[in-house]
Design a protein around this motif. Sequence first.
Motif, mmCIF file in Angstrom:
data_model
loop_
_atom_site.group_PDB
_atom_site.id
_atom_site.type_symbol
_atom_site.label_atom_id
_atom_site.label_comp_id
_atom_site.label_asym_id
_atom_site.label_seq_id
_atom_site.Cartn_x
_atom_site.Cartn_y
_atom_site.Cartn_z
ATOM 1 N N VAL A 48 2.307 24.447 -2.863
ATOM 2 C CA VAL A 48 2.977 23.237 -3.346
ATOM 3 C C VAL A 48 2.130 22.561 -4.418
ATOM 4 C CG1 VAL A 48 3.883 20.970 -2.686
ATOM 5 C CG2 VAL A 48 4.196 22.936 -1.164
ATOM 6 N N HIS A 49 0.801 22.591 -4.240
ATOM 7 C CA HIS A 49 -0.088 21.961 -5.218
ATOM 8 C C HIS A 49 0.018 22.661 -6.573
ATOM 9 C CE1 HIS A 49 -3.378 19.041 -5.747
ATOM 10 N NE2 HIS A 49 -3.799 19.870 -6.690
ATOM 11 N N TYR A 50 0.073 23.984 -6.569
ATOM 12 C CA TYR A 50 0.259 24.709 -7.837
ATOM 13 C C TYR A 50 1.627 24.368 -8.442
ATOM 14 C CZ TYR A 50 -3.895 27.635 -7.288
ATOM 15 O OH TYR A 50 -5.191 28.081 -7.176
ATOM 16 N N ILE A 56 -5.582 24.122 -9.084
ATOM 17 C CA ILE A 56 -6.409 23.603 -8.002
ATOM 18 C C ILE A 56 -7.848 23.807 -8.444
ATOM 19 C CG2 ILE A 56 -7.147 23.848 -5.604
ATOM 20 C CD1 ILE A 56 -4.366 24.769 -4.884
ATOM 21 N N GLY A 57 -8.541 22.708 -8.744
ATOM 22 C CA GLY A 57 -9.900 22.811 -9.255
ATOM 23 C C GLY A 57 -9.917 23.621 -10.538
ATOM 24 N N HIS A 58 -10.789 24.645 -10.572
ATOM 25 C CA HIS A 58 -10.886 25.449 -11.792
ATOM 26 C C HIS A 58 -9.915 26.629 -11.794
ATOM 27 C CE1 HIS A 58 -13.686 27.408 -8.961
ATOM 28 N NE2 HIS A 58 -13.397 28.531 -9.603
ATOM 29 N N PHE A 59 -9.069 26.739 -10.749
ATOM 30 C CA PHE A 59 -8.032 27.770 -10.738
ATOM 31 C C PHE A 59 -6.781 27.200 -11.413
ATOM 32 C CE2 PHE A 59 -10.621 28.893 -6.984
ATOM 33 C CZ PHE A 59 -10.963 30.205 -7.337
ATOM 34 N N VAL A 60 -6.517 27.642 -12.626
ATOM 35 C CA VAL A 60 -5.443 27.072 -13.447
ATOM 36 C C VAL A 60 -4.396 28.153 -13.735
ATOM 37 C CG1 VAL A 60 -4.875 25.924 -15.635
ATOM 38 C CG2 VAL A 60 -7.078 25.470 -14.511
ATOM 39 N N VAL A 61 -3.117 27.793 -13.539
ATOM 40 C CA VAL A 61 -2.025 28.724 -13.841
ATOM 41 C C VAL A 61 -1.839 28.772 -15.357
ATOM 42 C CG1 VAL A 61 0.422 29.244 -13.528
ATOM 43 C CG2 VAL A 61 -0.890 28.250 -11.637
ATOM 44 N N LYS A 62 -2.250 29.882 -15.962
ATOM 45 C CA LYS A 62 -2.134 30.048 -17.410
ATOM 46 C C LYS A 62 -0.992 30.989 -17.779
ATOM 47 C CE LYS A 62 -7.093 29.268 -18.070
ATOM 48 N NZ LYS A 62 -8.387 29.860 -18.479
ATOM 49 N N ASP A 63 -0.679 31.900 -16.874
ATOM 50 C CA ASP A 63 0.421 32.850 -17.069
ATOM 51 C C ASP A 63 1.345 32.779 -15.862
ATOM 52 O OD1 ASP A 63 -0.627 34.145 -19.536
ATOM 53 O OD2 ASP A 63 -2.236 34.766 -18.186
ATOM 54 N N LEU A 112 -16.459 34.512 1.178
ATOM 55 C CA LEU A 112 -17.239 33.839 0.135
ATOM 56 C C LEU A 112 -17.509 34.747 -1.068
ATOM 57 C CD1 LEU A 112 -19.836 32.026 2.437
ATOM 58 C CD2 LEU A 112 -17.600 31.216 1.662
ATOM 59 N N CYS A 113 -16.863 35.895 -1.097
ATOM 60 C CA CYS A 113 -17.052 36.852 -2.197
ATOM 61 C C CYS A 113 -16.655 36.220 -3.534
ATOM 62 C CB CYS A 113 -16.196 38.097 -1.956
ATOM 63 S SG CYS A 113 -16.206 39.283 -3.322
ATOM 64 N N PRO A 114 -17.547 36.246 -4.529
ATOM 65 C CA PRO A 114 -17.216 35.645 -5.827
ATOM 66 C C PRO A 114 -16.141 36.410 -6.589
ATOM 67 C CG PRO A 114 -19.350 36.746 -5.937
ATOM 68 C CD PRO A 114 -18.939 36.752 -4.500
ATOM 69 N N GLU A 115 -15.867 37.649 -6.178
ATOM 70 C CA GLU A 115 -14.847 38.462 -6.850
ATOM 71 C C GLU A 115 -13.559 38.552 -6.023
ATOM 72 O OE1 GLU A 115 -15.366 39.519 -9.908
ATOM 73 O OE2 GLU A 115 -17.381 38.632 -9.809
ATOM 74 N N MET A 116 -13.373 37.626 -5.098
ATOM 75 C CA MET A 116 -12.187 37.646 -4.238
ATOM 76 C C MET A 116 -10.901 37.636 -5.073
ATOM 77 S SD MET A 116 -10.841 37.555 -1.157
ATOM 78 C CE MET A 116 -12.055 36.995 0.030
ATOM 79 N N ARG A 117 -9.996 38.538 -4.720
ATOM 80 C CA ARG A 117 -8.661 38.578 -5.327
ATOM 81 C C ARG A 117 -7.706 38.006 -4.290
ATOM 82 N NH1 ARG A 117 -8.267 42.584 -9.444
ATOM 83 N NH2 ARG A 117 -6.088 42.941 -8.865
ATOM 84 N N PHE A 118 -7.340 36.753 -4.464
ATOM 85 C CA PHE A 118 -6.542 36.072 -3.437
ATOM 86 C C PHE A 118 -5.133 35.809 -3.955
ATOM 87 C CE2 PHE A 118 -5.199 32.873 -0.418
ATOM 88 C CZ PHE A 118 -5.773 33.321 0.770
ATOM 89 N N ALA A 119 -4.149 36.152 -3.136
ATOM 90 C CA ALA A 119 -2.744 36.030 -3.526
ATOM 91 C C ALA A 119 -2.396 34.597 -3.923
ATOM 92 C CB ALA A 119 -1.836 36.475 -2.378
ATOM 93 N N ALA A 120 -1.632 34.466 -5.004
ATOM 94 C CA ALA A 120 -1.155 33.167 -5.508
ATOM 95 C C ALA A 120 -2.304 32.225 -5.832
ATOM 96 C CB ALA A 120 -0.184 32.517 -4.530
ATOM 97 N N THR A 121 -3.421 32.800 -6.255
ATOM 98 C CA THR A 121 -4.532 32.045 -6.821
ATOM 99 C C THR A 121 -4.802 32.664 -8.186
ATOM 100 O OG1 THR A 121 -5.495 31.547 -4.660
ATOM 101 C CG2 THR A 121 -6.939 31.381 -6.556
ATOM 102 N N PRO A 122 -4.586 31.888 -9.258
ATOM 103 C CA PRO A 122 -4.687 32.467 -10.604
ATOM 104 C C PRO A 122 -5.965 33.281 -10.772
ATOM 105 C CG PRO A 122 -4.023 30.168 -10.724
ATOM 106 C CD PRO A 122 -4.378 30.437 -9.291
ATOM 107 N N GLY A 277 -9.698 17.816 -0.382
ATOM 108 C CA GLY A 277 -9.142 16.635 -1.025
ATOM 109 C C GLY A 277 -9.760 16.429 -2.383
ATOM 110 N N LYS A 278 -10.138 15.201 -2.665
ATOM 111 C CA LYS A 278 -10.795 14.914 -3.940
ATOM 112 C C LYS A 278 -12.130 15.647 -4.025
ATOM 113 C CE LYS A 278 -10.851 10.431 -3.484
ATOM 114 N NZ LYS A 278 -11.056 8.987 -3.770
ATOM 115 N N PRO A 279 -12.545 16.047 -5.232
ATOM 116 C CA PRO A 279 -13.818 16.764 -5.367
ATOM 117 C C PRO A 279 -15.023 15.956 -4.902
ATOM 118 C CG PRO A 279 -12.516 16.965 -7.382
ATOM 119 C CD PRO A 279 -11.833 15.953 -6.533
ATOM 120 N N ASP A 280 -14.978 14.637 -5.095
ATOM 121 C CA ASP A 280 -16.099 13.774 -4.711
ATOM 122 C C ASP A 280 -15.571 12.565 -3.951
ATOM 123 O OD1 ASP A 280 -18.396 15.085 -6.247
ATOM 124 O OD2 ASP A 280 -16.936 14.746 -7.843
ATOM 125 N N ILE A 281 -16.279 12.205 -2.892
ATOM 126 C CA ILE A 281 -15.883 11.047 -2.088
ATOM 127 C C ILE A 281 -17.119 10.238 -1.707
ATOM 128 C CG2 ILE A 281 -13.861 12.216 -1.102
ATOM 129 C CD1 ILE A 281 -15.591 12.419 1.515
#
Length: 358
Positions: A48-50, A56-63, A112-122, A277-281
């Motif tokens: 829903v957020h996308y 979401i954060g640095h994951f941006v829908v570009k295509d 925590l894998c930095p190369e994770m390929r996660f569904a519906a995450t750009p 939630g918010k990045p900083d609180i």
Amino acid sequence: MADGKSNLSFILNKVHDVTFSERPVPDVATPHDVLVAVNYTGICGSDVHYYDHGAIGHFVVKDPMVLGHESAGTVVKVGSAVTTLKAGDRVALEPGYPCRHCEPCLSGHYNLCPEMRFAATPPYDGTLTGFWAAPNDFCYKLPDNVSLQEGALIEPLAVAVHITKQARIQPGQSVVVMGAGPVGLLCAAVARAYGASKVVSVDIVQSKLDFAKGFGSTHTYMSKRVSAEENARSLKEECGLPDGADAVIDASGAEPSIQTSLHVVRVGGTYVQGGMGKPDITFPIMALCIKEVTARGSFRYGSGDYKLAIELVASGKVDVKKLITTVVPFDQAEEAFKKVKEGQVIKILIAGPNEKVE
């Protein structure tokens, strides 16, 4: 699975701009992969957020990106090296695939894998589609007494399993869960399954608390519009926790809930941040220090979490069916997203394009 070969997909082009489009049916790319016909998919808050924000954060829908990642389906084809699954098997899909070679993967923390390929995450497509190709070891066979609709809820349950594992809950302990959305409700139910004797669900919506009381919680607390410390005092008094809770889980990501959590947890207790939630609180660091609270983060799920989630459902310890508000056909996917956004449902399932809805 209904007859059909459609690979119709629900695609997010940009904020509030979605389309249905036929995509090529994926192939079994390696000997260890399987092809799954998707039967049911749930909607997560991140989906829903996308849809609402395009990022979401640095994951941006570009295509254009296919949405969805909470799915179960039926195996239709297996690679030549697959021995644990066969065509016709019903499976819950774990929708993120790590590299398997980095330090986090090799140390057992593949989430925590930095190369994770996660569904519906750009830039990766999701599971709101007809067919999904996946590594066979990330497809979990469902026992005969677990339905495909329940299978679609294994993903959020695995999130709750991982959060609750992070809380290190022991039999007889007290647990407070901030937030009574789907993950918060499941955290409460898992905590009970782990043997917690008192489980308090906290929210600002009475209907959610009413549901929580009949699902996994022994107590509920309606958060008040007062300071975090006042809310904590009131919660402890109303719920019979004079010394605070052994473990507090925040499944909301809301700043006031997080602040209250640190005042609710007992001296030497455990606090787990599961909601985003918010990045900083603003955070009550003094309470954390003087009580020597153990604080942990929690991200998705790791080794063994899906298997335990399936076992909790199969054994009847967590009744995920209760969370399903309704099931809609594939062509009503956008309406389903709007219902989730408006808070009209707990969990809505979207049937795959080859699945008939009675």
